[in-house]
Design a protein around this motif. Structure first.
Motif, PDB file in Angstrom:
ATOM      1  N   ASP A 132      -3.675 -10.254   2.641  1.00 49.62           N
ATOM      2  CA  ASP A 132      -4.477  -9.717   1.540  1.00 49.62           C
ATOM      3  C   ASP A 132      -4.931  -8.290   1.872  1.00 49.62           C
ATOM      4  O   ASP A 132      -4.895  -7.865   3.028  1.00 49.62           O
ATOM      5  CB  ASP A 132      -5.686 -10.621   1.265  1.00 49.62           C
ATOM      6  CG  ASP A 132      -6.592 -10.724   2.473  1.00 49.62           C
ATOM      7  OD1 ASP A 132      -7.580  -9.965   2.537  1.00 49.62           O
ATOM      8  OD2 ASP A 132      -6.290 -11.535   3.374  1.00 49.62           O
ATOM      9  N   ARG A 133      -5.342  -7.587   0.840  1.00 47.32           N
ATOM     10  CA  ARG A 133      -5.706  -6.173   0.995  1.00 47.32           C
ATOM     11  C   ARG A 133      -6.874  -5.984   1.958  1.00 47.32           C
ATOM     12  O   ARG A 133      -6.858  -5.060   2.775  1.00 47.32           O
ATOM     13  CB  ARG A 133      -6.030  -5.572  -0.379  1.00 47.32           C
ATOM     14  CG  ARG A 133      -6.309  -4.087  -0.302  1.00 47.32           C
ATOM     15  CD  ARG A 133      -6.438  -3.485  -1.651  1.00 47.32           C
ATOM     16  NE  ARG A 133      -7.661  -3.941  -2.287  1.00 47.32           N
ATOM     17  CZ  ARG A 133      -8.072  -3.534  -3.470  1.00 47.32           C
ATOM     18  NH1 ARG A 133      -7.355  -2.692  -4.175  1.00 47.32           N
ATOM     19  NH2 ARG A 133      -9.192  -3.985  -3.983  1.00 47.32           N
ATOM     20  N   ALA A 134      -7.875  -6.846   1.893  1.00 46.97           N
ATOM     21  CA  ALA A 134      -9.046  -6.692   2.777  1.00 46.97           C
ATOM     22  C   ALA A 134      -8.645  -6.839   4.243  1.00 46.97           C
ATOM     23  O   ALA A 134      -9.108  -6.073   5.096  1.00 46.97           O
ATOM     24  CB  ALA A 134     -10.123  -7.714   2.405  1.00 46.97           C
ATOM     25  N   THR A 135      -7.779  -7.799   4.550  1.00 49.50           N
ATOM     26  CA  THR A 135      -7.320  -7.992   5.925  1.00 49.50           C
ATOM     27  C   THR A 135      -6.506  -6.795   6.387  1.00 49.50           C
ATOM     28  O   THR A 135      -6.652  -6.324   7.517  1.00 49.50           O
ATOM     29  CB  THR A 135      -6.499  -9.293   6.047  1.00 49.50           C
ATOM     30  OG1 THR A 135      -7.347 -10.394   5.678  1.00 49.50           O
ATOM     31  CG2 THR A 135      -5.968  -9.491   7.450  1.00 49.50           C
ATOM     32  N   PHE A 192      -6.706  -3.689   5.290  1.00 44.00           N
ATOM     33  CA  PHE A 192      -7.631  -2.577   5.498  1.00 44.00           C
ATOM     34  C   PHE A 192      -8.371  -2.741   6.823  1.00 44.00           C
ATOM     35  O   PHE A 192      -8.547  -1.782   7.581  1.00 44.00           O
ATOM     36  CB  PHE A 192      -8.619  -2.487   4.331  1.00 44.00           C
ATOM     37  CG  PHE A 192      -9.522  -1.290   4.385  1.00 44.00           C
ATOM     38  CD1 PHE A 192      -9.124  -0.081   3.844  1.00 44.00           C
ATOM     39  CD2 PHE A 192     -10.782  -1.364   4.972  1.00 44.00           C
ATOM     40  CE1 PHE A 192      -9.954   1.028   3.888  1.00 44.00           C
ATOM     41  CE2 PHE A 192     -11.611  -0.259   5.030  1.00 44.00           C
ATOM     42  CZ  PHE A 192     -11.198   0.941   4.483  1.00 44.00           C
ATOM     43  N   ASP A 193      -8.773  -3.966   7.128  1.00 43.16           N
ATOM     44  CA  ASP A 193      -9.534  -4.236   8.351  1.00 43.16           C
ATOM     45  C   ASP A 193      -8.736  -3.926   9.613  1.00 43.16           C
ATOM     46  O   ASP A 193      -9.322  -3.576  10.633  1.00 43.16           O
ATOM     47  CB  ASP A 193      -9.998  -5.696   8.370  1.00 43.16           C
ATOM     48  CG  ASP A 193     -10.836  -6.008   9.585  1.00 43.16           C
ATOM     49  OD1 ASP A 193     -11.911  -5.381   9.759  1.00 43.16           O
ATOM     50  OD2 ASP A 193     -10.412  -6.870  10.390  1.00 43.16           O
ATOM     51  N   GLU A 247     -13.698   1.788   0.704  1.00 43.89           N
ATOM     52  CA  GLU A 247     -13.532   0.484   1.345  1.00 43.89           C
ATOM     53  C   GLU A 247     -12.429  -0.328   0.675  1.00 43.89           C
ATOM     54  O   GLU A 247     -12.442  -0.537  -0.526  1.00 43.89           O
ATOM     55  CB  GLU A 247     -14.859  -0.283   1.282  1.00 43.89           C
ATOM     56  CG  GLU A 247     -14.824  -1.658   1.898  1.00 43.89           C
ATOM     57  CD  GLU A 247     -14.851  -1.634   3.414  1.00 43.89           C
ATOM     58  OE1 GLU A 247     -14.341  -2.592   4.007  1.00 43.89           O
ATOM     59  OE2 GLU A 247     -15.371  -0.684   3.999  1.00 43.89           O
ATOM     60  N   GLY A 248     -11.461  -0.748   1.470  1.00 50.55           N
ATOM     61  CA  GLY A 248     -10.396  -1.606   0.985  1.00 50.55           C
ATOM     62  C   GLY A 248      -9.319  -0.918   0.162  1.00 50.55           C
ATOM     63  O   GLY A 248      -8.347  -1.553  -0.223  1.00 50.55           O
ATOM     64  N   GLU A 249      -9.471   0.394  -0.105  1.00 55.04           N
ATOM     65  CA  GLU A 249      -8.533   1.069  -1.006  1.00 55.04           C
ATOM     66  C   GLU A 249      -7.889   2.328  -0.436  1.00 55.04           C
ATOM     67  O   GLU A 249      -6.686   2.538  -0.619  1.00 55.04           O
ATOM     68  CB  GLU A 249      -9.241   1.444  -2.309  1.00 55.04           C
ATOM     69  CG  GLU A 249      -9.674   0.268  -3.129  1.00 55.04           C
ATOM     70  CD  GLU A 249     -10.378   0.679  -4.400  1.00 55.04           C
ATOM     71  OE1 GLU A 249     -10.159   1.821  -4.882  1.00 55.04           O
ATOM     72  OE2 GLU A 249     -11.159  -0.129  -4.924  1.00 55.04           O
TER      73      GLU A 249
END
Length: 148
Positions: free
Chosen positions: A16-19, A21-22, A77-79
């Motif tokens: 997923d996008r959040a992972t 980005f992390d 954040e996240g993008e």
């Protein structure tokens, strides 16, 4: 012909996008995948906000150290992460865009350099090095998935 040299790489990762980005936003994870094959990393500063610094020493498998200095220009954040690479050798900007996809998350890189003969010679090498970065990132994500 533009006065800027643009190098683009992108890949869809099965996460997923959040992972995704992390894996950049967490310097401990970032140190595990940043750079082409054969490099290890030591991050001594990482302030992920506009105006923040990122200092990373990339060590090649032959022991040669490359001290890199970056400044974060924009962070959403996240993008999005937009940053400027100051040294060594060449100054350029890098946009990293993170987008949700039906099969996971897409990471798109856009590097902008001044168009010089030296940078034009580096273009093919840098595109391939970026793909190695993505390969290393993909392996890290797969390892983390198996650990869960």
């Amino acid at each position: 012909m533009s006065d800027k040299l643009e190098i683009r790489n992108e890949r869809v990762f099965s996460t997923d996008r959040a992972t995704l980005f992390d894996t950049f936003a967490d310097p401990d994870k970032l140190a595990l995948w940043w750079g082409p094959e054969g490099f290890t990393n030591t991050i001594t500063a990482f302030d992920l906000k506009p105006g923040g610094d990122w200092l990373i020493t990339m060590t090649a498998d032959n022991g040669t150290e490359f001290h890199n200095r970056w400044t974060f220009d924009n962070v959403v954040e996240g993008e999005l992460i937009r940053m400027t690479h100051h040294e060594p050798v060449h100054v350029f900007t890098l946009d990293m865009r993170f987008a949700a996809e039906p099969r996971g998350a897409r990471l798109s890189w856009r590097m902008l350099f001044d168009r010089t003969p030296e940078n034009e010679e580096l273009e093919r090498f840098l595109h391939a090095a970026n793909e190695q970065n993505f390969d290393r990132l993909e392996r890290l994500l797969e390892e983390r998935k198996r650990e869960r």
